[in-house]
Write a protein that holds these residues in place. Structure first.
Motif, mmCIF file in Angstrom:
data_model
loop_
_atom_site.group_PDB
_atom_site.id
_atom_site.type_symbol
_atom_site.label_atom_id
_atom_site.label_comp_id
_atom_site.label_asym_id
_atom_site.label_seq_id
_atom_site.Cartn_x
_atom_site.Cartn_y
_atom_site.Cartn_z
ATOM 1 N N GLU A 508 0.783 -1.229 0.000
ATOM 2 C CA GLU A 508 0.000 0.000 0.000
ATOM 3 C C GLU A 508 0.822 1.290 0.000
ATOM 4 N N PRO A 509 2.006 1.336 0.621
ATOM 5 C CA PRO A 509 2.707 2.624 0.690
ATOM 6 C C PRO A 509 3.031 3.228 -0.661
ATOM 7 N N ILE A 512 1.324 1.813 -8.024
ATOM 8 C CA ILE A 512 1.802 0.855 -9.011
ATOM 9 C C ILE A 512 2.860 1.470 -9.911
ATOM 10 N N ASP A 513 2.723 2.761 -10.217
ATOM 11 C CA ASP A 513 3.714 3.405 -11.090
ATOM 12 C C ASP A 513 5.081 3.462 -10.425
ATOM 13 N N LEU A 514 5.091 3.677 -9.104
ATOM 14 C CA LEU A 514 6.374 3.736 -8.402
ATOM 15 C C LEU A 514 6.992 2.347 -8.275
ATOM 16 N N TYR A 590 9.442 4.631 2.070
ATOM 17 C CA TYR A 590 8.575 3.451 2.163
ATOM 18 C C TYR A 590 8.304 3.102 3.627
ATOM 19 N N THR A 591 9.354 3.116 4.441
ATOM 20 C CA THR A 591 9.205 2.771 5.856
ATOM 21 C C THR A 591 8.273 3.748 6.566
ATOM 22 N N ALA A 592 8.479 5.051 6.297
ATOM 23 C CA ALA A 592 7.646 6.058 6.956
ATOM 24 C C ALA A 592 6.186 5.956 6.525
ATOM 25 N N ASN A 593 5.961 5.744 5.252
ATOM 26 C CA ASN A 593 4.582 5.669 4.770
ATOM 27 C C ASN A 593 3.895 4.391 5.225
ATOM 28 N N LEU A 594 4.650 3.314 5.295
ATOM 29 C CA LEU A 594 4.070 2.068 5.784
ATOM 30 C C LEU A 594 3.673 2.207 7.259
ATOM 31 N N ASN A 743 -2.987 7.985 1.615
ATOM 32 C CA ASN A 743 -2.445 8.558 0.388
ATOM 33 C C ASN A 743 -1.156 7.840 0.021
ATOM 34 N N ARG A 744 -1.175 7.078 -1.056
ATOM 35 C CA ARG A 744 0.013 6.356 -1.496
ATOM 36 C C ARG A 744 1.015 7.314 -2.123
ATOM 37 N N LEU A 745 2.284 6.886 -2.021
ATOM 38 C CA LEU A 745 3.334 7.639 -2.706
ATOM 39 C C LEU A 745 3.403 7.184 -4.152
ATOM 40 N N GLY A 746 3.456 8.140 -5.053
ATOM 41 C CA GLY A 746 3.505 7.816 -6.470
ATOM 42 C C GLY A 746 4.807 8.252 -7.102
ATOM 43 N N LEU A 747 4.918 7.995 -8.390
ATOM 44 C CA LEU A 747 6.121 8.354 -9.124
ATOM 45 C C LEU A 747 6.353 9.857 -9.119
#
Length: 869
Positions: A508-509, A512-514, A590-594, A743-747
């Motif tokens: 989830e973090p 798909i583009d990232l 990734y760690t922070a968003n997860l 809110n996912r992180l994207g490219l």
């Protein structure tokens, strides 16, 4: 003087005016008797008078009955217009025309409260309604009307002034005849009401008389006062008239003022109108007398040509001594006023005001009472030691906002409250440019805060400091400062865990583009490093499957920086350093968003008001809050509403499922969430509110000043510090106003990093290829007879060989030469490499002997198909 000048300038006129003078004795009865005598016995065609508004009413009714035009040059009361007589002509300004000028002065100096002092008669009372309306249009008001009789003695005047002195307002508008007005001013000076901080504004009824020899000494008593006066344009005729008038009236110790100018122009206008109708004798028709009507009133005749004379008078236009003479609806029209400042024995014009357009010229510096140049603020809080009485509510909960210890309160209700609202209020008072000392009194358990606000409206308190919401119905009778808290009514709901949806939570973090871009770059970086290291590093050589695995292993092992392979090429090192930085940023993000996503894995049990109403759920609200009525208006039944008094009680009702949700303002829910933030969440506001504000009486000057102080607190760190001290009890919770969805992180968040890594890799490849092709330039350019594809295959075979010029292999060679003799006993095989066949011409020119190269038997080497032995 007017008739003499007029007929001297118009000798060919066929008509002449003859004056019949009567003394009105400044008395309404005498004035009426004189007018009756002129009409009945002298058969006058018109009357110039009355001289005052009090004399006018009966005379106007006589004029209407006899149809004799009556022209006044000094009766200014607006009440005379209401008599509705078309034979009454006002060749002077209506008092209504100056109220806009007075309001413009009040607005320019930002005063909000005014006390009107006026004479107790038609002249004084007539202007007041219009003055009140004009001040309201500039957000000011008449807070008190002081009425003084013409017959008032000095003791009565002094008593009234002492009463005004105890009030907070310091701006006085004085509207009365000069004989009474100067007595009021003298008494005000005697009791120290003409000192710094006071403002006195004179209407034109007094200002137009000031400056005559009769009142010349009074200028010393009006030091620092402002006055409104009709603007009279300068002209040669006016200057000549003043010189003549000064000589003519010298024995009377007076000189002509604006009323004399209007009287002069009135006669001129009447003379022009009489000539215009071309009738030498204006006769009367006899009045009808019955046997029962024996009074003089009913025997009055009716002027035969009164209507014609009135029409001709209304059409007269000329430039007189007082300016343009033009009657609109039988009244003189003028809109420009001078603002006079009296300094010593002199008067100084400080500005002009157009009352019609409300345009004001920039005022020059004013000298105020007490010889001060500082603009008075127009009011005083502390009068005779009085403090600002501030009411505070006694609450049952949410003591973070207001807390009152009633046991320590003294008998008169004065107390020392604490809390967020009190700290903000006192911090705002400290920022005021003057000293305000509050005296707090408590109000025990109001049923609702409307009762609390009413105490200010009723005059019991000067202000209220507490968690009072700004509401429309309350603002109708009190004023609020700007809000000092966030606005909005939110819904607080319990949270439940989404454990059944956590199987793929690790994906989830990132979007798909990232994910795709990151995977592609791992492959790309592995390929770039293999390309740069293959000729110089044994770790990246070997069978094809081994090289492919090593490249992928090396690239993906940079995720946790566990790669063991050495990187010996400077270009490869450059690429790896840049890529490691990109990987570091990606892994940390990734760690922070997860972590954030796992924290937000809770979801609200209910999200809309409609759900609660449809399901028949019980909801909570704070006792005494306006939210109770809002919920009922939304459709909640009374039985489904449950009151609470504190954050702890709110938590108890929601934790034991007594209520499904709670409604309150955001400021209160911040306190709840600071204690129980992991258990509840706020969703979007169902209702709008303006936040908390401090309460003051209508048109209080403190309202705007405290509002500015609140803005100053909000723009700095003081408001944040106060909120931190009272409303935050633990580490901050997630923003309650944000959506619960993740809110996912994207490219788009990292495209800059990938751009840097891509450019670094591309640059390294370009430099590597350029260097490699330069070293093999003889293969590409010298053997032109060989097909390009064959040359390309040969370059690939050379690329697959070790680069013997690399320092890595040179070090290996030195090491081999120093080995023991036993390691060198085995003879090295010899391989003869024959150069590429050349064209006949080139073979003849550049024929060379075969080269012999010693090769390690352990090396795998692709050799040319021709020339190998």
């Amino acid at each position: 003087m007017s008739l003499s000048d007029f007929y001297e300038d118009h000798p060919k006129y066929r008509t002449r005016l003859v004056l019949h003078v009567r003394d009105s004795m400044e008395d309404a009865v005498q004035a009426s008797a004189a007018a009756l005598d002129l009409i009945k016995n002298e058969k006058v065609s018109a009357i110039i008078g009355p001289t005052s508004s009090m004399q006018a009413e009966f005379m106007i009714r006589l004029a209407k009955k006899s149809q004799v035009p009556t022209i006044t040059f000094s009766a200014t009361s607006p009440l005379l217009t209401s008599i509705n007589s078309q034979y009454f002509v006002r060749a002077t300004l209506n008092d209504v025309s100056q109220v806009r000028a007075i309001a413009a002065i009040v607005k320019s100096f930002e005063w909000r409260r005014v006390i009107a002092i006026y004479v107790d008669n038609e002249s004084g009372e007539g202007m007041m309604p219009y003055l009140i309306i004009a001040l309201q249009d500039v957000q000011a008001s008449v807070v008190y009307k002081s009425v003084i009789s013409l017959e008032a003695n000095d003791d009565q005047i002094e008593k009234e002034l002492y009463k005004l002195m105890t009030m907070q307002t310091r701006v006085f508008v004085l509207h009365m005849p000069p004989n009474l007005g100067f007595r009021v001013i003298q008494k005000a000076r005697d009791i120290k009401m003409m000192e710094e901080g006071y403002v006195w504004l004179l209407t034109d009824e007094m200002t137009n008389w000031i400056g005559s020899n009769e009142r010349g000494s009074s200028l010393e008593n009006i030091q620092g006062l402002l006055g409104v006066r009709s603007y009279i344009p300068q002209s040669k005729e006016l200057e000549h008239f003043r010189l003549r008038g000064k000589k003519k009236f010298e024995k009377d110790h007076a000189k002509p003022n604006v009323f004399a100018l209007w009287a002069y122009d009135s006669i001129t206008a009447l003379a022009m109108a009489v000539e215009k109708i071309s009738i030498k004798t204006l006769e009367y028709d006899n009045g009808r007398v019955s046997s029962k009507d024996m009074t003089d009133m009913v025997t009055l005749g009716v002027s035969r040509h009164g209507p014609s004379l009135l029409k001709a008078l209304s059409d007269v236009r000329f430039k007189g001594l007082a300016g343009e003479f033009k009657l609109i609806n039988r009244e003189l029209e003028s809109s420009t006023f001078e603002i006079i400042n009296y300094i010593g024995n002199k008067e100084r014009i400080i500005g002009l005001v157009d009352s019609k357009s409300e345009k004001t010229t920039a005022f020059r510096q004013v000298t105020w009472p007490g010889n001060s140049t500082v603009v008075p603020k127009g009011w005083e809080i502390s009068t005779n030691g009085k403090k600002l009485i501030v009411g505070v509510p006694v609450k049952r909960g949410f003591f973070d906002f207001v807390s009152v210890n009633t046991k320590k309160s003294i008998t008169n209700g004065e107390t020392t409250p604490t809390g967020y609202s009190i700290d903000v209020f006192e911090a705002a008072l400290k920022k005021l440019p003057y000293s305000v000392i509050p005296k707090y009194v408590h109000f025990k358990s109001p049923k609702n805060y409307d009762d609390l606000v009413n105490q200010v409206h009723n005059g019991r308190w000067d202000a209220v400091a507490g968690d009072v919401t700004i509401r429309l119905n309350r603002s109708l009778y009190v004023d609020f400062t700007l809000p000092y808290t966030e606005s909005g009514v939110f819904m607080l709901v319990p949270m439940k865990d989404k454990e059944n949806k956590n199987t793929w939570v690790f994906l989830e973090p990132w979007g798909i583009d990232l994910w795709v871009t990151t995977g592609c770059f791992f492959v790309f970086i592995g390929f770039v490093v293999w390309l740069l290291e293959h000729r110089v590093n044994d770790d990246f050589r070997g069978p094809p499957h081994h090289q492919i695995g090593t490249s992928f292993w090396f690239s993906f092992s940079t995720l946790n920086f566990a790669h063991r392979e050495k990187v010996v090429s400077n270009l490869a090192r450059f690429v790896v350093v840049v890529w490691c930085f990109v990987v570091l940023v990606l892994t940390q993000s990734y760690t922070a968003n997860l972590t954030s996503f796992l924290i937000k894995r809770l979801q609200a049990t209910s999200t809309t008001v409609e759900d609660l109403i449809r399901n028949g759920d019980t909801v909570g609200y704070q006792r005494g809050s306006f939210v109770h009525e809002l919920l009922k208006n939304q459709g909640f039944q009374e039985s489904k509403l449950k009151a609470y008094d504190s954050s702890e009680e709110c938590h108890m009702l929601m934790s034991n499922r007594t209520v499904s949700a709670a409604f309150d303002e955001v400021a209160y829910f911040k306190v709840v969430l600071s204690q129980f933030c992991s258990k509840y969440a706020m969703v979007e506001p169902s209702f709008k509110s303006a936040g908390f504000g401090f309460v003051f009486p209508k048109n209080s000057p403190l309202t705007s000043d405290v509002s500015k102080a609140i803005l100053s607190l909000s723009e700095g760190n003081e408001m944040k510090n106060i909120e931190k001290n009272w409303l935050v009890r633990q580490s901050p919770c997630p923003d309650p106003s944000t959506d619960l969805s993740h809110n996912r992180l994207g490219l788009s968040s990292f495209w800059g990093l990938f751009l840097i890594a891509g450019l670094a890799s591309f640059l390294a490849l370009v430099l590597f290829l350029a260097n490699f092709l330069y070293e093999q330039r003889h293969t590409l350019f010298e053997d032109s007879g060989i097909p390009f594809l064959r040359k390309l295959m040969f370059l690939l075979r050379i690329f697959n060989e070790k680069d013997r010029k690399s320092h890595m292999f040179k070090e290996s060679a030195v090491h081999n030469r120093s080995s023991p003799p036993s390691t060198q006993c085995t003879p090295r095989p010899s391989v003869e490499i024959i150069p590429w066949p050349r064209s006949p011409s080139q073979s003849q020119i550049r024929e060379s002997e075969p080269r012999r190269v010693s090769l390690d038997q352990s090396e795998d080497l692709f050799t040319p198909t021709t020339g190998t032995r």
